[in-house]
Write an enzyme that holds these catalytic residues in place. Sequence first.
Site, short mmCIF file in Angstrom:
data_model
loop_
_atom_site.label_atom_id
_atom_site.label_comp_id
_atom_site.label_asym_id
_atom_site.label_seq_id
_atom_site.Cartn_x
_atom_site.Cartn_y
_atom_site.Cartn_z
N ASN A 211 1.15 -1.24 -0.06
CA ASN A 211 -0.23 -0.18 0.12
C ASN A 211 0.95 1.37 0.12
O ASN A 211 2.17 1.16 -0.13
CB ASN A 211 -1.03 0.00 1.03
CG ASN A 211 -0.19 -0.13 2.53
OD1 ASN A 211 0.45 0.74 3.08
ND2 ASN A 211 -0.35 -1.42 3.10
N PRO A 306 -2.36 -12.47 10.35
CA PRO A 306 -2.93 -12.24 11.71
C PRO A 306 -2.98 -10.44 11.90
O PRO A 306 -2.45 -9.84 11.30
CB PRO A 306 -1.68 -12.71 12.33
CG PRO A 306 -0.43 -12.75 11.40
CD PRO A 306 -1.12 -12.88 10.22
O1 PMT Z 1 2.82 5.71 6.53
P1 PMT Z 1 2.40 7.25 6.10
O2 PMT Z 1 2.57 7.58 4.72
O3 PMT Z 1 2.76 8.44 7.07
O4 PMT Z 1 0.71 7.30 6.42
C1 PMT Z 1 0.23 7.17 7.76
C2 PMT Z 1 -0.95 5.95 7.74
C3 PMT Z 1 -2.02 6.54 6.92
C4 PMT Z 1 -0.56 4.49 7.18
C5 PMT Z 1 -1.38 5.91 9.21
O5 PMT Z 1 -1.54 7.16 9.72
C6 PMT Z 1 -2.52 5.05 9.31
O6 PMT Z 1 -3.64 5.21 9.31
N1 PMT Z 1 -1.94 3.88 9.81
C7 PMT Z 1 -2.95 2.72 10.09
C8 PMT Z 1 -3.23 2.11 8.73
C9 PMT Z 1 -4.27 1.00 8.81
O7 PMT Z 1 -4.02 0.07 8.20
O8 PMT Z 1 -5.42 1.25 9.40
P2 PMT Z 1 -6.81 0.12 9.43
O9 PMT Z 1 -7.81 0.93 9.44
O10 PMT Z 1 -6.60 -0.71 8.41
O11 PMT Z 1 -6.14 -0.74 10.72
C10 PMT Z 1 -6.36 -0.57 12.05
C11 PMT Z 1 -5.37 -0.79 13.01
O12 PMT Z 1 -5.14 -2.25 13.08
C12 PMT Z 1 -3.95 0.09 12.80
O13 PMT Z 1 -3.44 0.51 13.87
C13 PMT Z 1 -3.26 -1.13 12.16
O14 PMT Z 1 -1.85 -0.99 12.34
C14 PMT Z 1 -3.67 -2.29 12.81
N2 PMT Z 1 -3.65 -3.57 12.06
C15 PMT Z 1 -4.45 -3.79 10.90
C16 PMT Z 1 -4.27 -5.05 10.26
C17 PMT Z 1 -3.59 -5.97 10.70
N3 PMT Z 1 -3.45 -7.39 10.24
N4 PMT Z 1 -2.92 -5.74 11.94
C18 PMT Z 1 -2.92 -4.78 12.60
O15 PMT Z 1 -2.17 -4.67 13.51
#
Ligand code: PMT
Length: 405
Positions: A211, A306
């Site tokens: 991504n 996971p």
């Molecule tokens: O890296 P940059 O270019 O500075 O951009 C920053 C960002 C947009 C990536 C950052 O601010 C951000 O939003 N990070 C989380 C992105 C994400 O994957 O969001 P999500 O809504 O899909 O996931 C929710 C949470 O679960 C996140 O804390 C993620 O780290 C965690 N997660 C998700 C999937 C997974 N398999 N394991 C996880 O730990």
Amino acid sequence: MTDALYNKHVVVGITGGIAAYKIPDLVRRLRERGAEVRVVLTANATQFITPLTLQAVSGHTVHCDLLDPAAESGMGHIELARWADIVCVAPASANFLARLAHGFGDDLLTTLCLATTAQIVVAPAMNQQMWQNSRTQANLAILQQHSIAIIGPAIGDQACGDTGPGRLVDPADIVAQLADSLSARTLEGISVLITAGPTWEAIDPVRGLTNHSSGKMGYATAAAAANAGAKVTLISGPTALAPPAEVTLVPVTAAREMHGAVQDRIDHCDIFIAVAAVADYRPVRKARQKIKKNESRMTLELIRNPDILASVTARRNAPFTVGFAAETSDLKAHATHKLRRKRIDLIAANAVGDGIAFGSDTNALTLIDNNGAIEIGPAPKLELARTLIAEIAERYHAKASAQDS
Ligand code: PMT
């Protein structure tokens, strides 16, 4: 509460740039907050602003020359370096950043920066093309490795007629960030584990699923936590960034590797912050050889990765846990759902898509916990990360003292 700037010794260094005309306002604001200010001008800065103006606003003799016997018999460069609680160079020209990055000591300001143990903060201002030049960016990476904090630049119209990044950050915002830098180390001795960047899920030896995460938000969070006194480990997917100073970097590639690296360290951390954009799925199989384009269609079978964050909060002795939520719609509703479903202490939600948040230098966050929501930003990611860390520290200490009582 006493102002973090009250009675603090601030050396303001001015280099040659049109934005120098804004610095009397910066000095005035610092003094209004109770700071003592001494001003150092480079030779080029005197082409843009007079020592007399800065003497009037600072209330003290302005320092311009390294080899001035009169100045050296008073507060010379070593005394100034020792006197400073913080050194703020604004505007910092491309030339000054290059000289600072490479350890030059050929004038009063660079010598002072070499001789001080105080935090150095630079607020760059220059033409947008000069800012974006890879050599300027390489110099900035070196400065960050030396724990030199960088404020801005802001984006907008420039004196030269261009538009883009390179404007001096507003003096009021520079003052706010200097106050932040001088405020208490709210995470002194606390262990913080942070995930950052994207993951790469290999399809074959040359292709993969990933991504647009650049790692900037996660690395800024790591830098802010380290500045607040935390012992920081940063588990990062592939990025082009240099690790911040005093942060232990653990590079990983795929989600399962990131998961393993977190599991190995989670028992020894007090706060876990999941900033990484982890791939939710990976290909069931990785082809051993590069896949040939023999067919007009191909099907890729995926399997769930996971959930690293959920695996942390599911632990019996889970640390204080902060998640991020990247949303393209209904930001608050989706983030609140994630907060509850994953049983996170605090969630930082950001709107993504159309060049926002992913990859950009600025961001805005909605912080949600069981007590409500607050908005922080938009602001440069480092500035935003400092506010985020202050908010996390407050909640972490409140939870810890509630558990103790
Ligand atoms: O890296 P940059 O270019 O500075 O951009 C920053 C960002 C947009 C990536 C950052 O601010 C951000 O939003 N990070 C989380 C992105 C994400 O994957 O969001 P999500 O809504 O899909 O996931 C929710 C949470 O679960 C996140 O804390 C993620 O780290 C965690 N997660 C998700 C999937 C997974 N398999 N394991 C996880 O730990």
